[in-house]
Motif scaffolding. Structure first.
Motif, short mmCIF file in Angstrom:
data_model
loop_
_atom_site.label_atom_id
_atom_site.label_comp_id
_atom_site.label_asym_id
_atom_site.label_seq_id
_atom_site.Cartn_x
_atom_site.Cartn_y
_atom_site.Cartn_z
N THR A 88 0.83 -1.19 0.00
CA THR A 88 0.00 0.00 0.00
C THR A 88 0.87 1.25 0.00
OG1 THR A 88 -1.79 1.18 1.13
CG2 THR A 88 -0.16 0.12 2.54
N ARG A 89 0.34 2.30 -0.61
CA ARG A 89 0.97 3.61 -0.55
C ARG A 89 0.30 4.50 0.49
NH1 ARG A 89 4.48 4.09 -4.75
NH2 ARG A 89 4.15 2.69 -6.54
N SER A 90 -0.67 3.96 1.19
CA SER A 90 -1.40 4.75 2.19
C SER A 90 -0.46 5.26 3.27
CB SER A 90 -2.50 3.90 2.84
OG SER A 90 -3.07 4.58 3.93
N ASN A 91 -0.73 6.45 3.72
CA ASN A 91 0.05 7.02 4.81
C ASN A 91 -0.36 6.44 6.16
OD1 ASN A 91 1.96 9.04 5.83
ND2 ASN A 91 0.16 10.05 6.72
N TRP A 92 -1.53 5.81 6.22
CA TRP A 92 -2.14 5.51 7.52
C TRP A 92 -1.82 4.10 7.99
CZ3 TRP A 92 -2.61 10.06 8.92
CH2 TRP A 92 -3.04 11.06 8.04
N VAL A 93 -0.55 3.90 8.31
CA VAL A 93 -0.06 2.66 8.90
C VAL A 93 0.23 2.93 10.37
CG1 VAL A 93 1.79 0.95 8.90
CG2 VAL A 93 0.89 1.82 6.73
N LEU A 94 -0.29 2.07 11.23
CA LEU A 94 -0.11 2.23 12.68
C LEU A 94 0.30 0.90 13.29
CD1 LEU A 94 -3.48 4.05 13.50
CD2 LEU A 94 -1.29 5.17 13.11
N GLY A 95 1.02 0.99 14.40
CA GLY A 95 1.27 -0.19 15.21
C GLY A 95 0.25 -0.27 16.33
N VAL A 96 0.10 -1.44 16.90
CA VAL A 96 -0.85 -1.67 17.99
C VAL A 96 -0.15 -2.44 19.10
CG1 VAL A 96 -3.10 -2.60 18.63
CG2 VAL A 96 -2.71 -1.80 16.27
N ALA A 97 -0.21 -1.90 20.31
CA ALA A 97 0.36 -2.61 21.46
C ALA A 97 -0.64 -3.66 21.91
CB ALA A 97 0.67 -1.63 22.58
N GLY A 98 -0.59 -4.80 21.28
CA GLY A 98 -1.53 -5.86 21.60
C GLY A 98 -1.47 -6.93 20.53
#
Length: 421
Positions: A88-98
């Protein structure tokens, strides 16, 4: 005789005794891990977690500040590598503590709220979990339930889409519980888009093990855990939102009931180098190294390795005389389900192979099967030979009729043939 005890000393002792007497729970005596864990490390060949490379283990032993320039640089690289893995080229990549389920809940709780129309394609334990999460945030959830070991008909899906007009559609790419692969995922997304629905995909066991192209297939949210295909540690996961999905997150007027999983709050850490909560820094560092190893290998080579090893394992299992649980048309390569003869139970097999041969495999939520993973570091030839041998010996020990030499020979033949192509 003169009493030399000072009043302050006596008072201190009295207070200490009173404090000790007031403790409701006594200090426990417990065994150290060295006396709990097996002397020989177990080979983790179940449905996850999987063995981790040395670089990942080393990174997981490091603690740094969760804020500041060093962590900001690590996070920036994690996002860059994750975009490659998600395609993906999306900017909206996040990590999740879980775990992966926390990433799943982040997707559901940020996109759905009371009154949101959700259609969940359910063909196993984990796809049902997404439906349950949507119900818990108050969404109006319709389920399209498949019989065990079956995938959805696109005509049936189109009818359900037209009938329910969902805003959100949820689906699992690879259902690890019964080893079903929703192989027509791209077509599922296409059908969902006819009514403008956003599509959420659980790719916990398939990301980096099988092709999945978020942008080209039009997927709006992809979630994954660290402990399977990526060969990182459990407890740190990844999620990617499309621009359309992120716009829905931003424009929602109903507050998210999950503070820790609020994507807008998480953005402050993952995109603005600011504070959300204390991030699991060691796990993030481990995830960085796991992603770096994926990028070094490349997705193309990684997909080929996984397919080669999984097909070889399947050949070996069948040559033993055991049956694969899922039909070939929808069989998942990442986790291989094996039907057991009536004379043995999954618990018997899993306990025996672990105790006697130091190999861990998995049962599955009441089904009469055992599961062997083929994700990340599990897909190594020496692991396959050890696992097939241990499985064959276990079945023999438990009185089942299997052909161990044939199983090992078939494994070797499949690997050799694939290696010469």
């Amino acid at each position: 005789m003169t009493d030399n005890t000072r009043p302050t000393d006596s008072l201190t002792h009295q207070r200490a005794a009173a404090a000790a007497a007031a403790l409701p729970v006594s200090c426990p005596s417990v065994d150290p891990l060295t006396s709990i864990l097996p002397e020989e490390p177990l080979l983790m060949m179940g449905a996850g977690p999987v063995p981790i490379p040395d670089a990942v283990a080393k990174a997981n032993s490091v603690v740094i500040n969760h804020l500041g320039d060093t962590m900001a640089r690590v996070i920036d690289q994690v996002k860059t590598m994750a975009r490659y893995v998600f395609q993906t080229r999306s900017n909206w990549v996040l990590g999740v503590a879980g775990p992966g389920s926390a990433a799943m809940e982040m997707a559901v709780s940020n996109l759905a709220w009371p009154g949101t129309r959700v259609l969940s394609i359910v063909n196993g334990f984990f796809s049902a979990r997404m439906a349950e999460m949507a119900r818990r945030v108050g969404a109006e959830v319709a389920t399209l339930e498949m019989a065990d070991r079956e995938i959805v008909s696109l005509d049936t899906l189109a009818q359900a889409i037209e009938r329910t007009r969902p805003e959100i559609v949820t689906v699992v790419h690879g259902e690890t519980s019964n080893t079903v692969w929703n192989r027509q995922l791209q077509d599922i997304v296409r059908v969902a888009k006819t009514v403008g629905a956003l599509v959420v995909v659980d790719a916990v066991c398939t990301l980096s093990t099988m092709p999945l192209d978020m942008d080209a297939w039009g997927i709006d949210v992809v979630i994954t855990g660290g402990q399977k295909g990526l060969s990182s540690i459990p407890g740190v996961s990844l999620i990617a939102f499309s621009d359309a999905a992120w716009e829905r997150v931003r424009e929602r007027t109903v507050p998210n009931t999950h503070w820790c999983l609020d994507a807008i709050l998480a953005e402050n850490f993952w995109h603005n180098a600011g504070y959300h909560y204390t991030a699991p820094v060691s796990g993030v560092l481990a995830l960085h190294e796991a992603l770096r190893l994926v990028c070094t290998e490349t997705l193309e080579k990684r997909f080929a390795r996984h397919q080669r090893c999984s097909l070889a394992l399947q050949s070996g299992v069948m040559a033993l005389g055991l049956e694969l649980y899922t039909p070939e048309a929808c069989r998942l390569n990442s986790v291989v389900g094996i039907a057991l003869p009536a004379s043995v139970t999954p618990r018997d097999v899993c306990n025996h192979i672990s105790r006697q041969y130091q190999v861990e495999i998995a049962g599955s939520f009441g089904l009469p099967i055992v599961r062997i993973g083929q994700m990340g570091e599990q897909c190594r030839e020496h692991h396959l030979f050890r696992t097939v041998h241990a499985l064959g010996r276990t079945m023999c020990d438990l009185g089942a009729d299997v052909d161990l030499p044939a199983g090992v020979a078939a494994l070797e033949e499949s690997l050799s043939a694939a290696g010469h192509r």
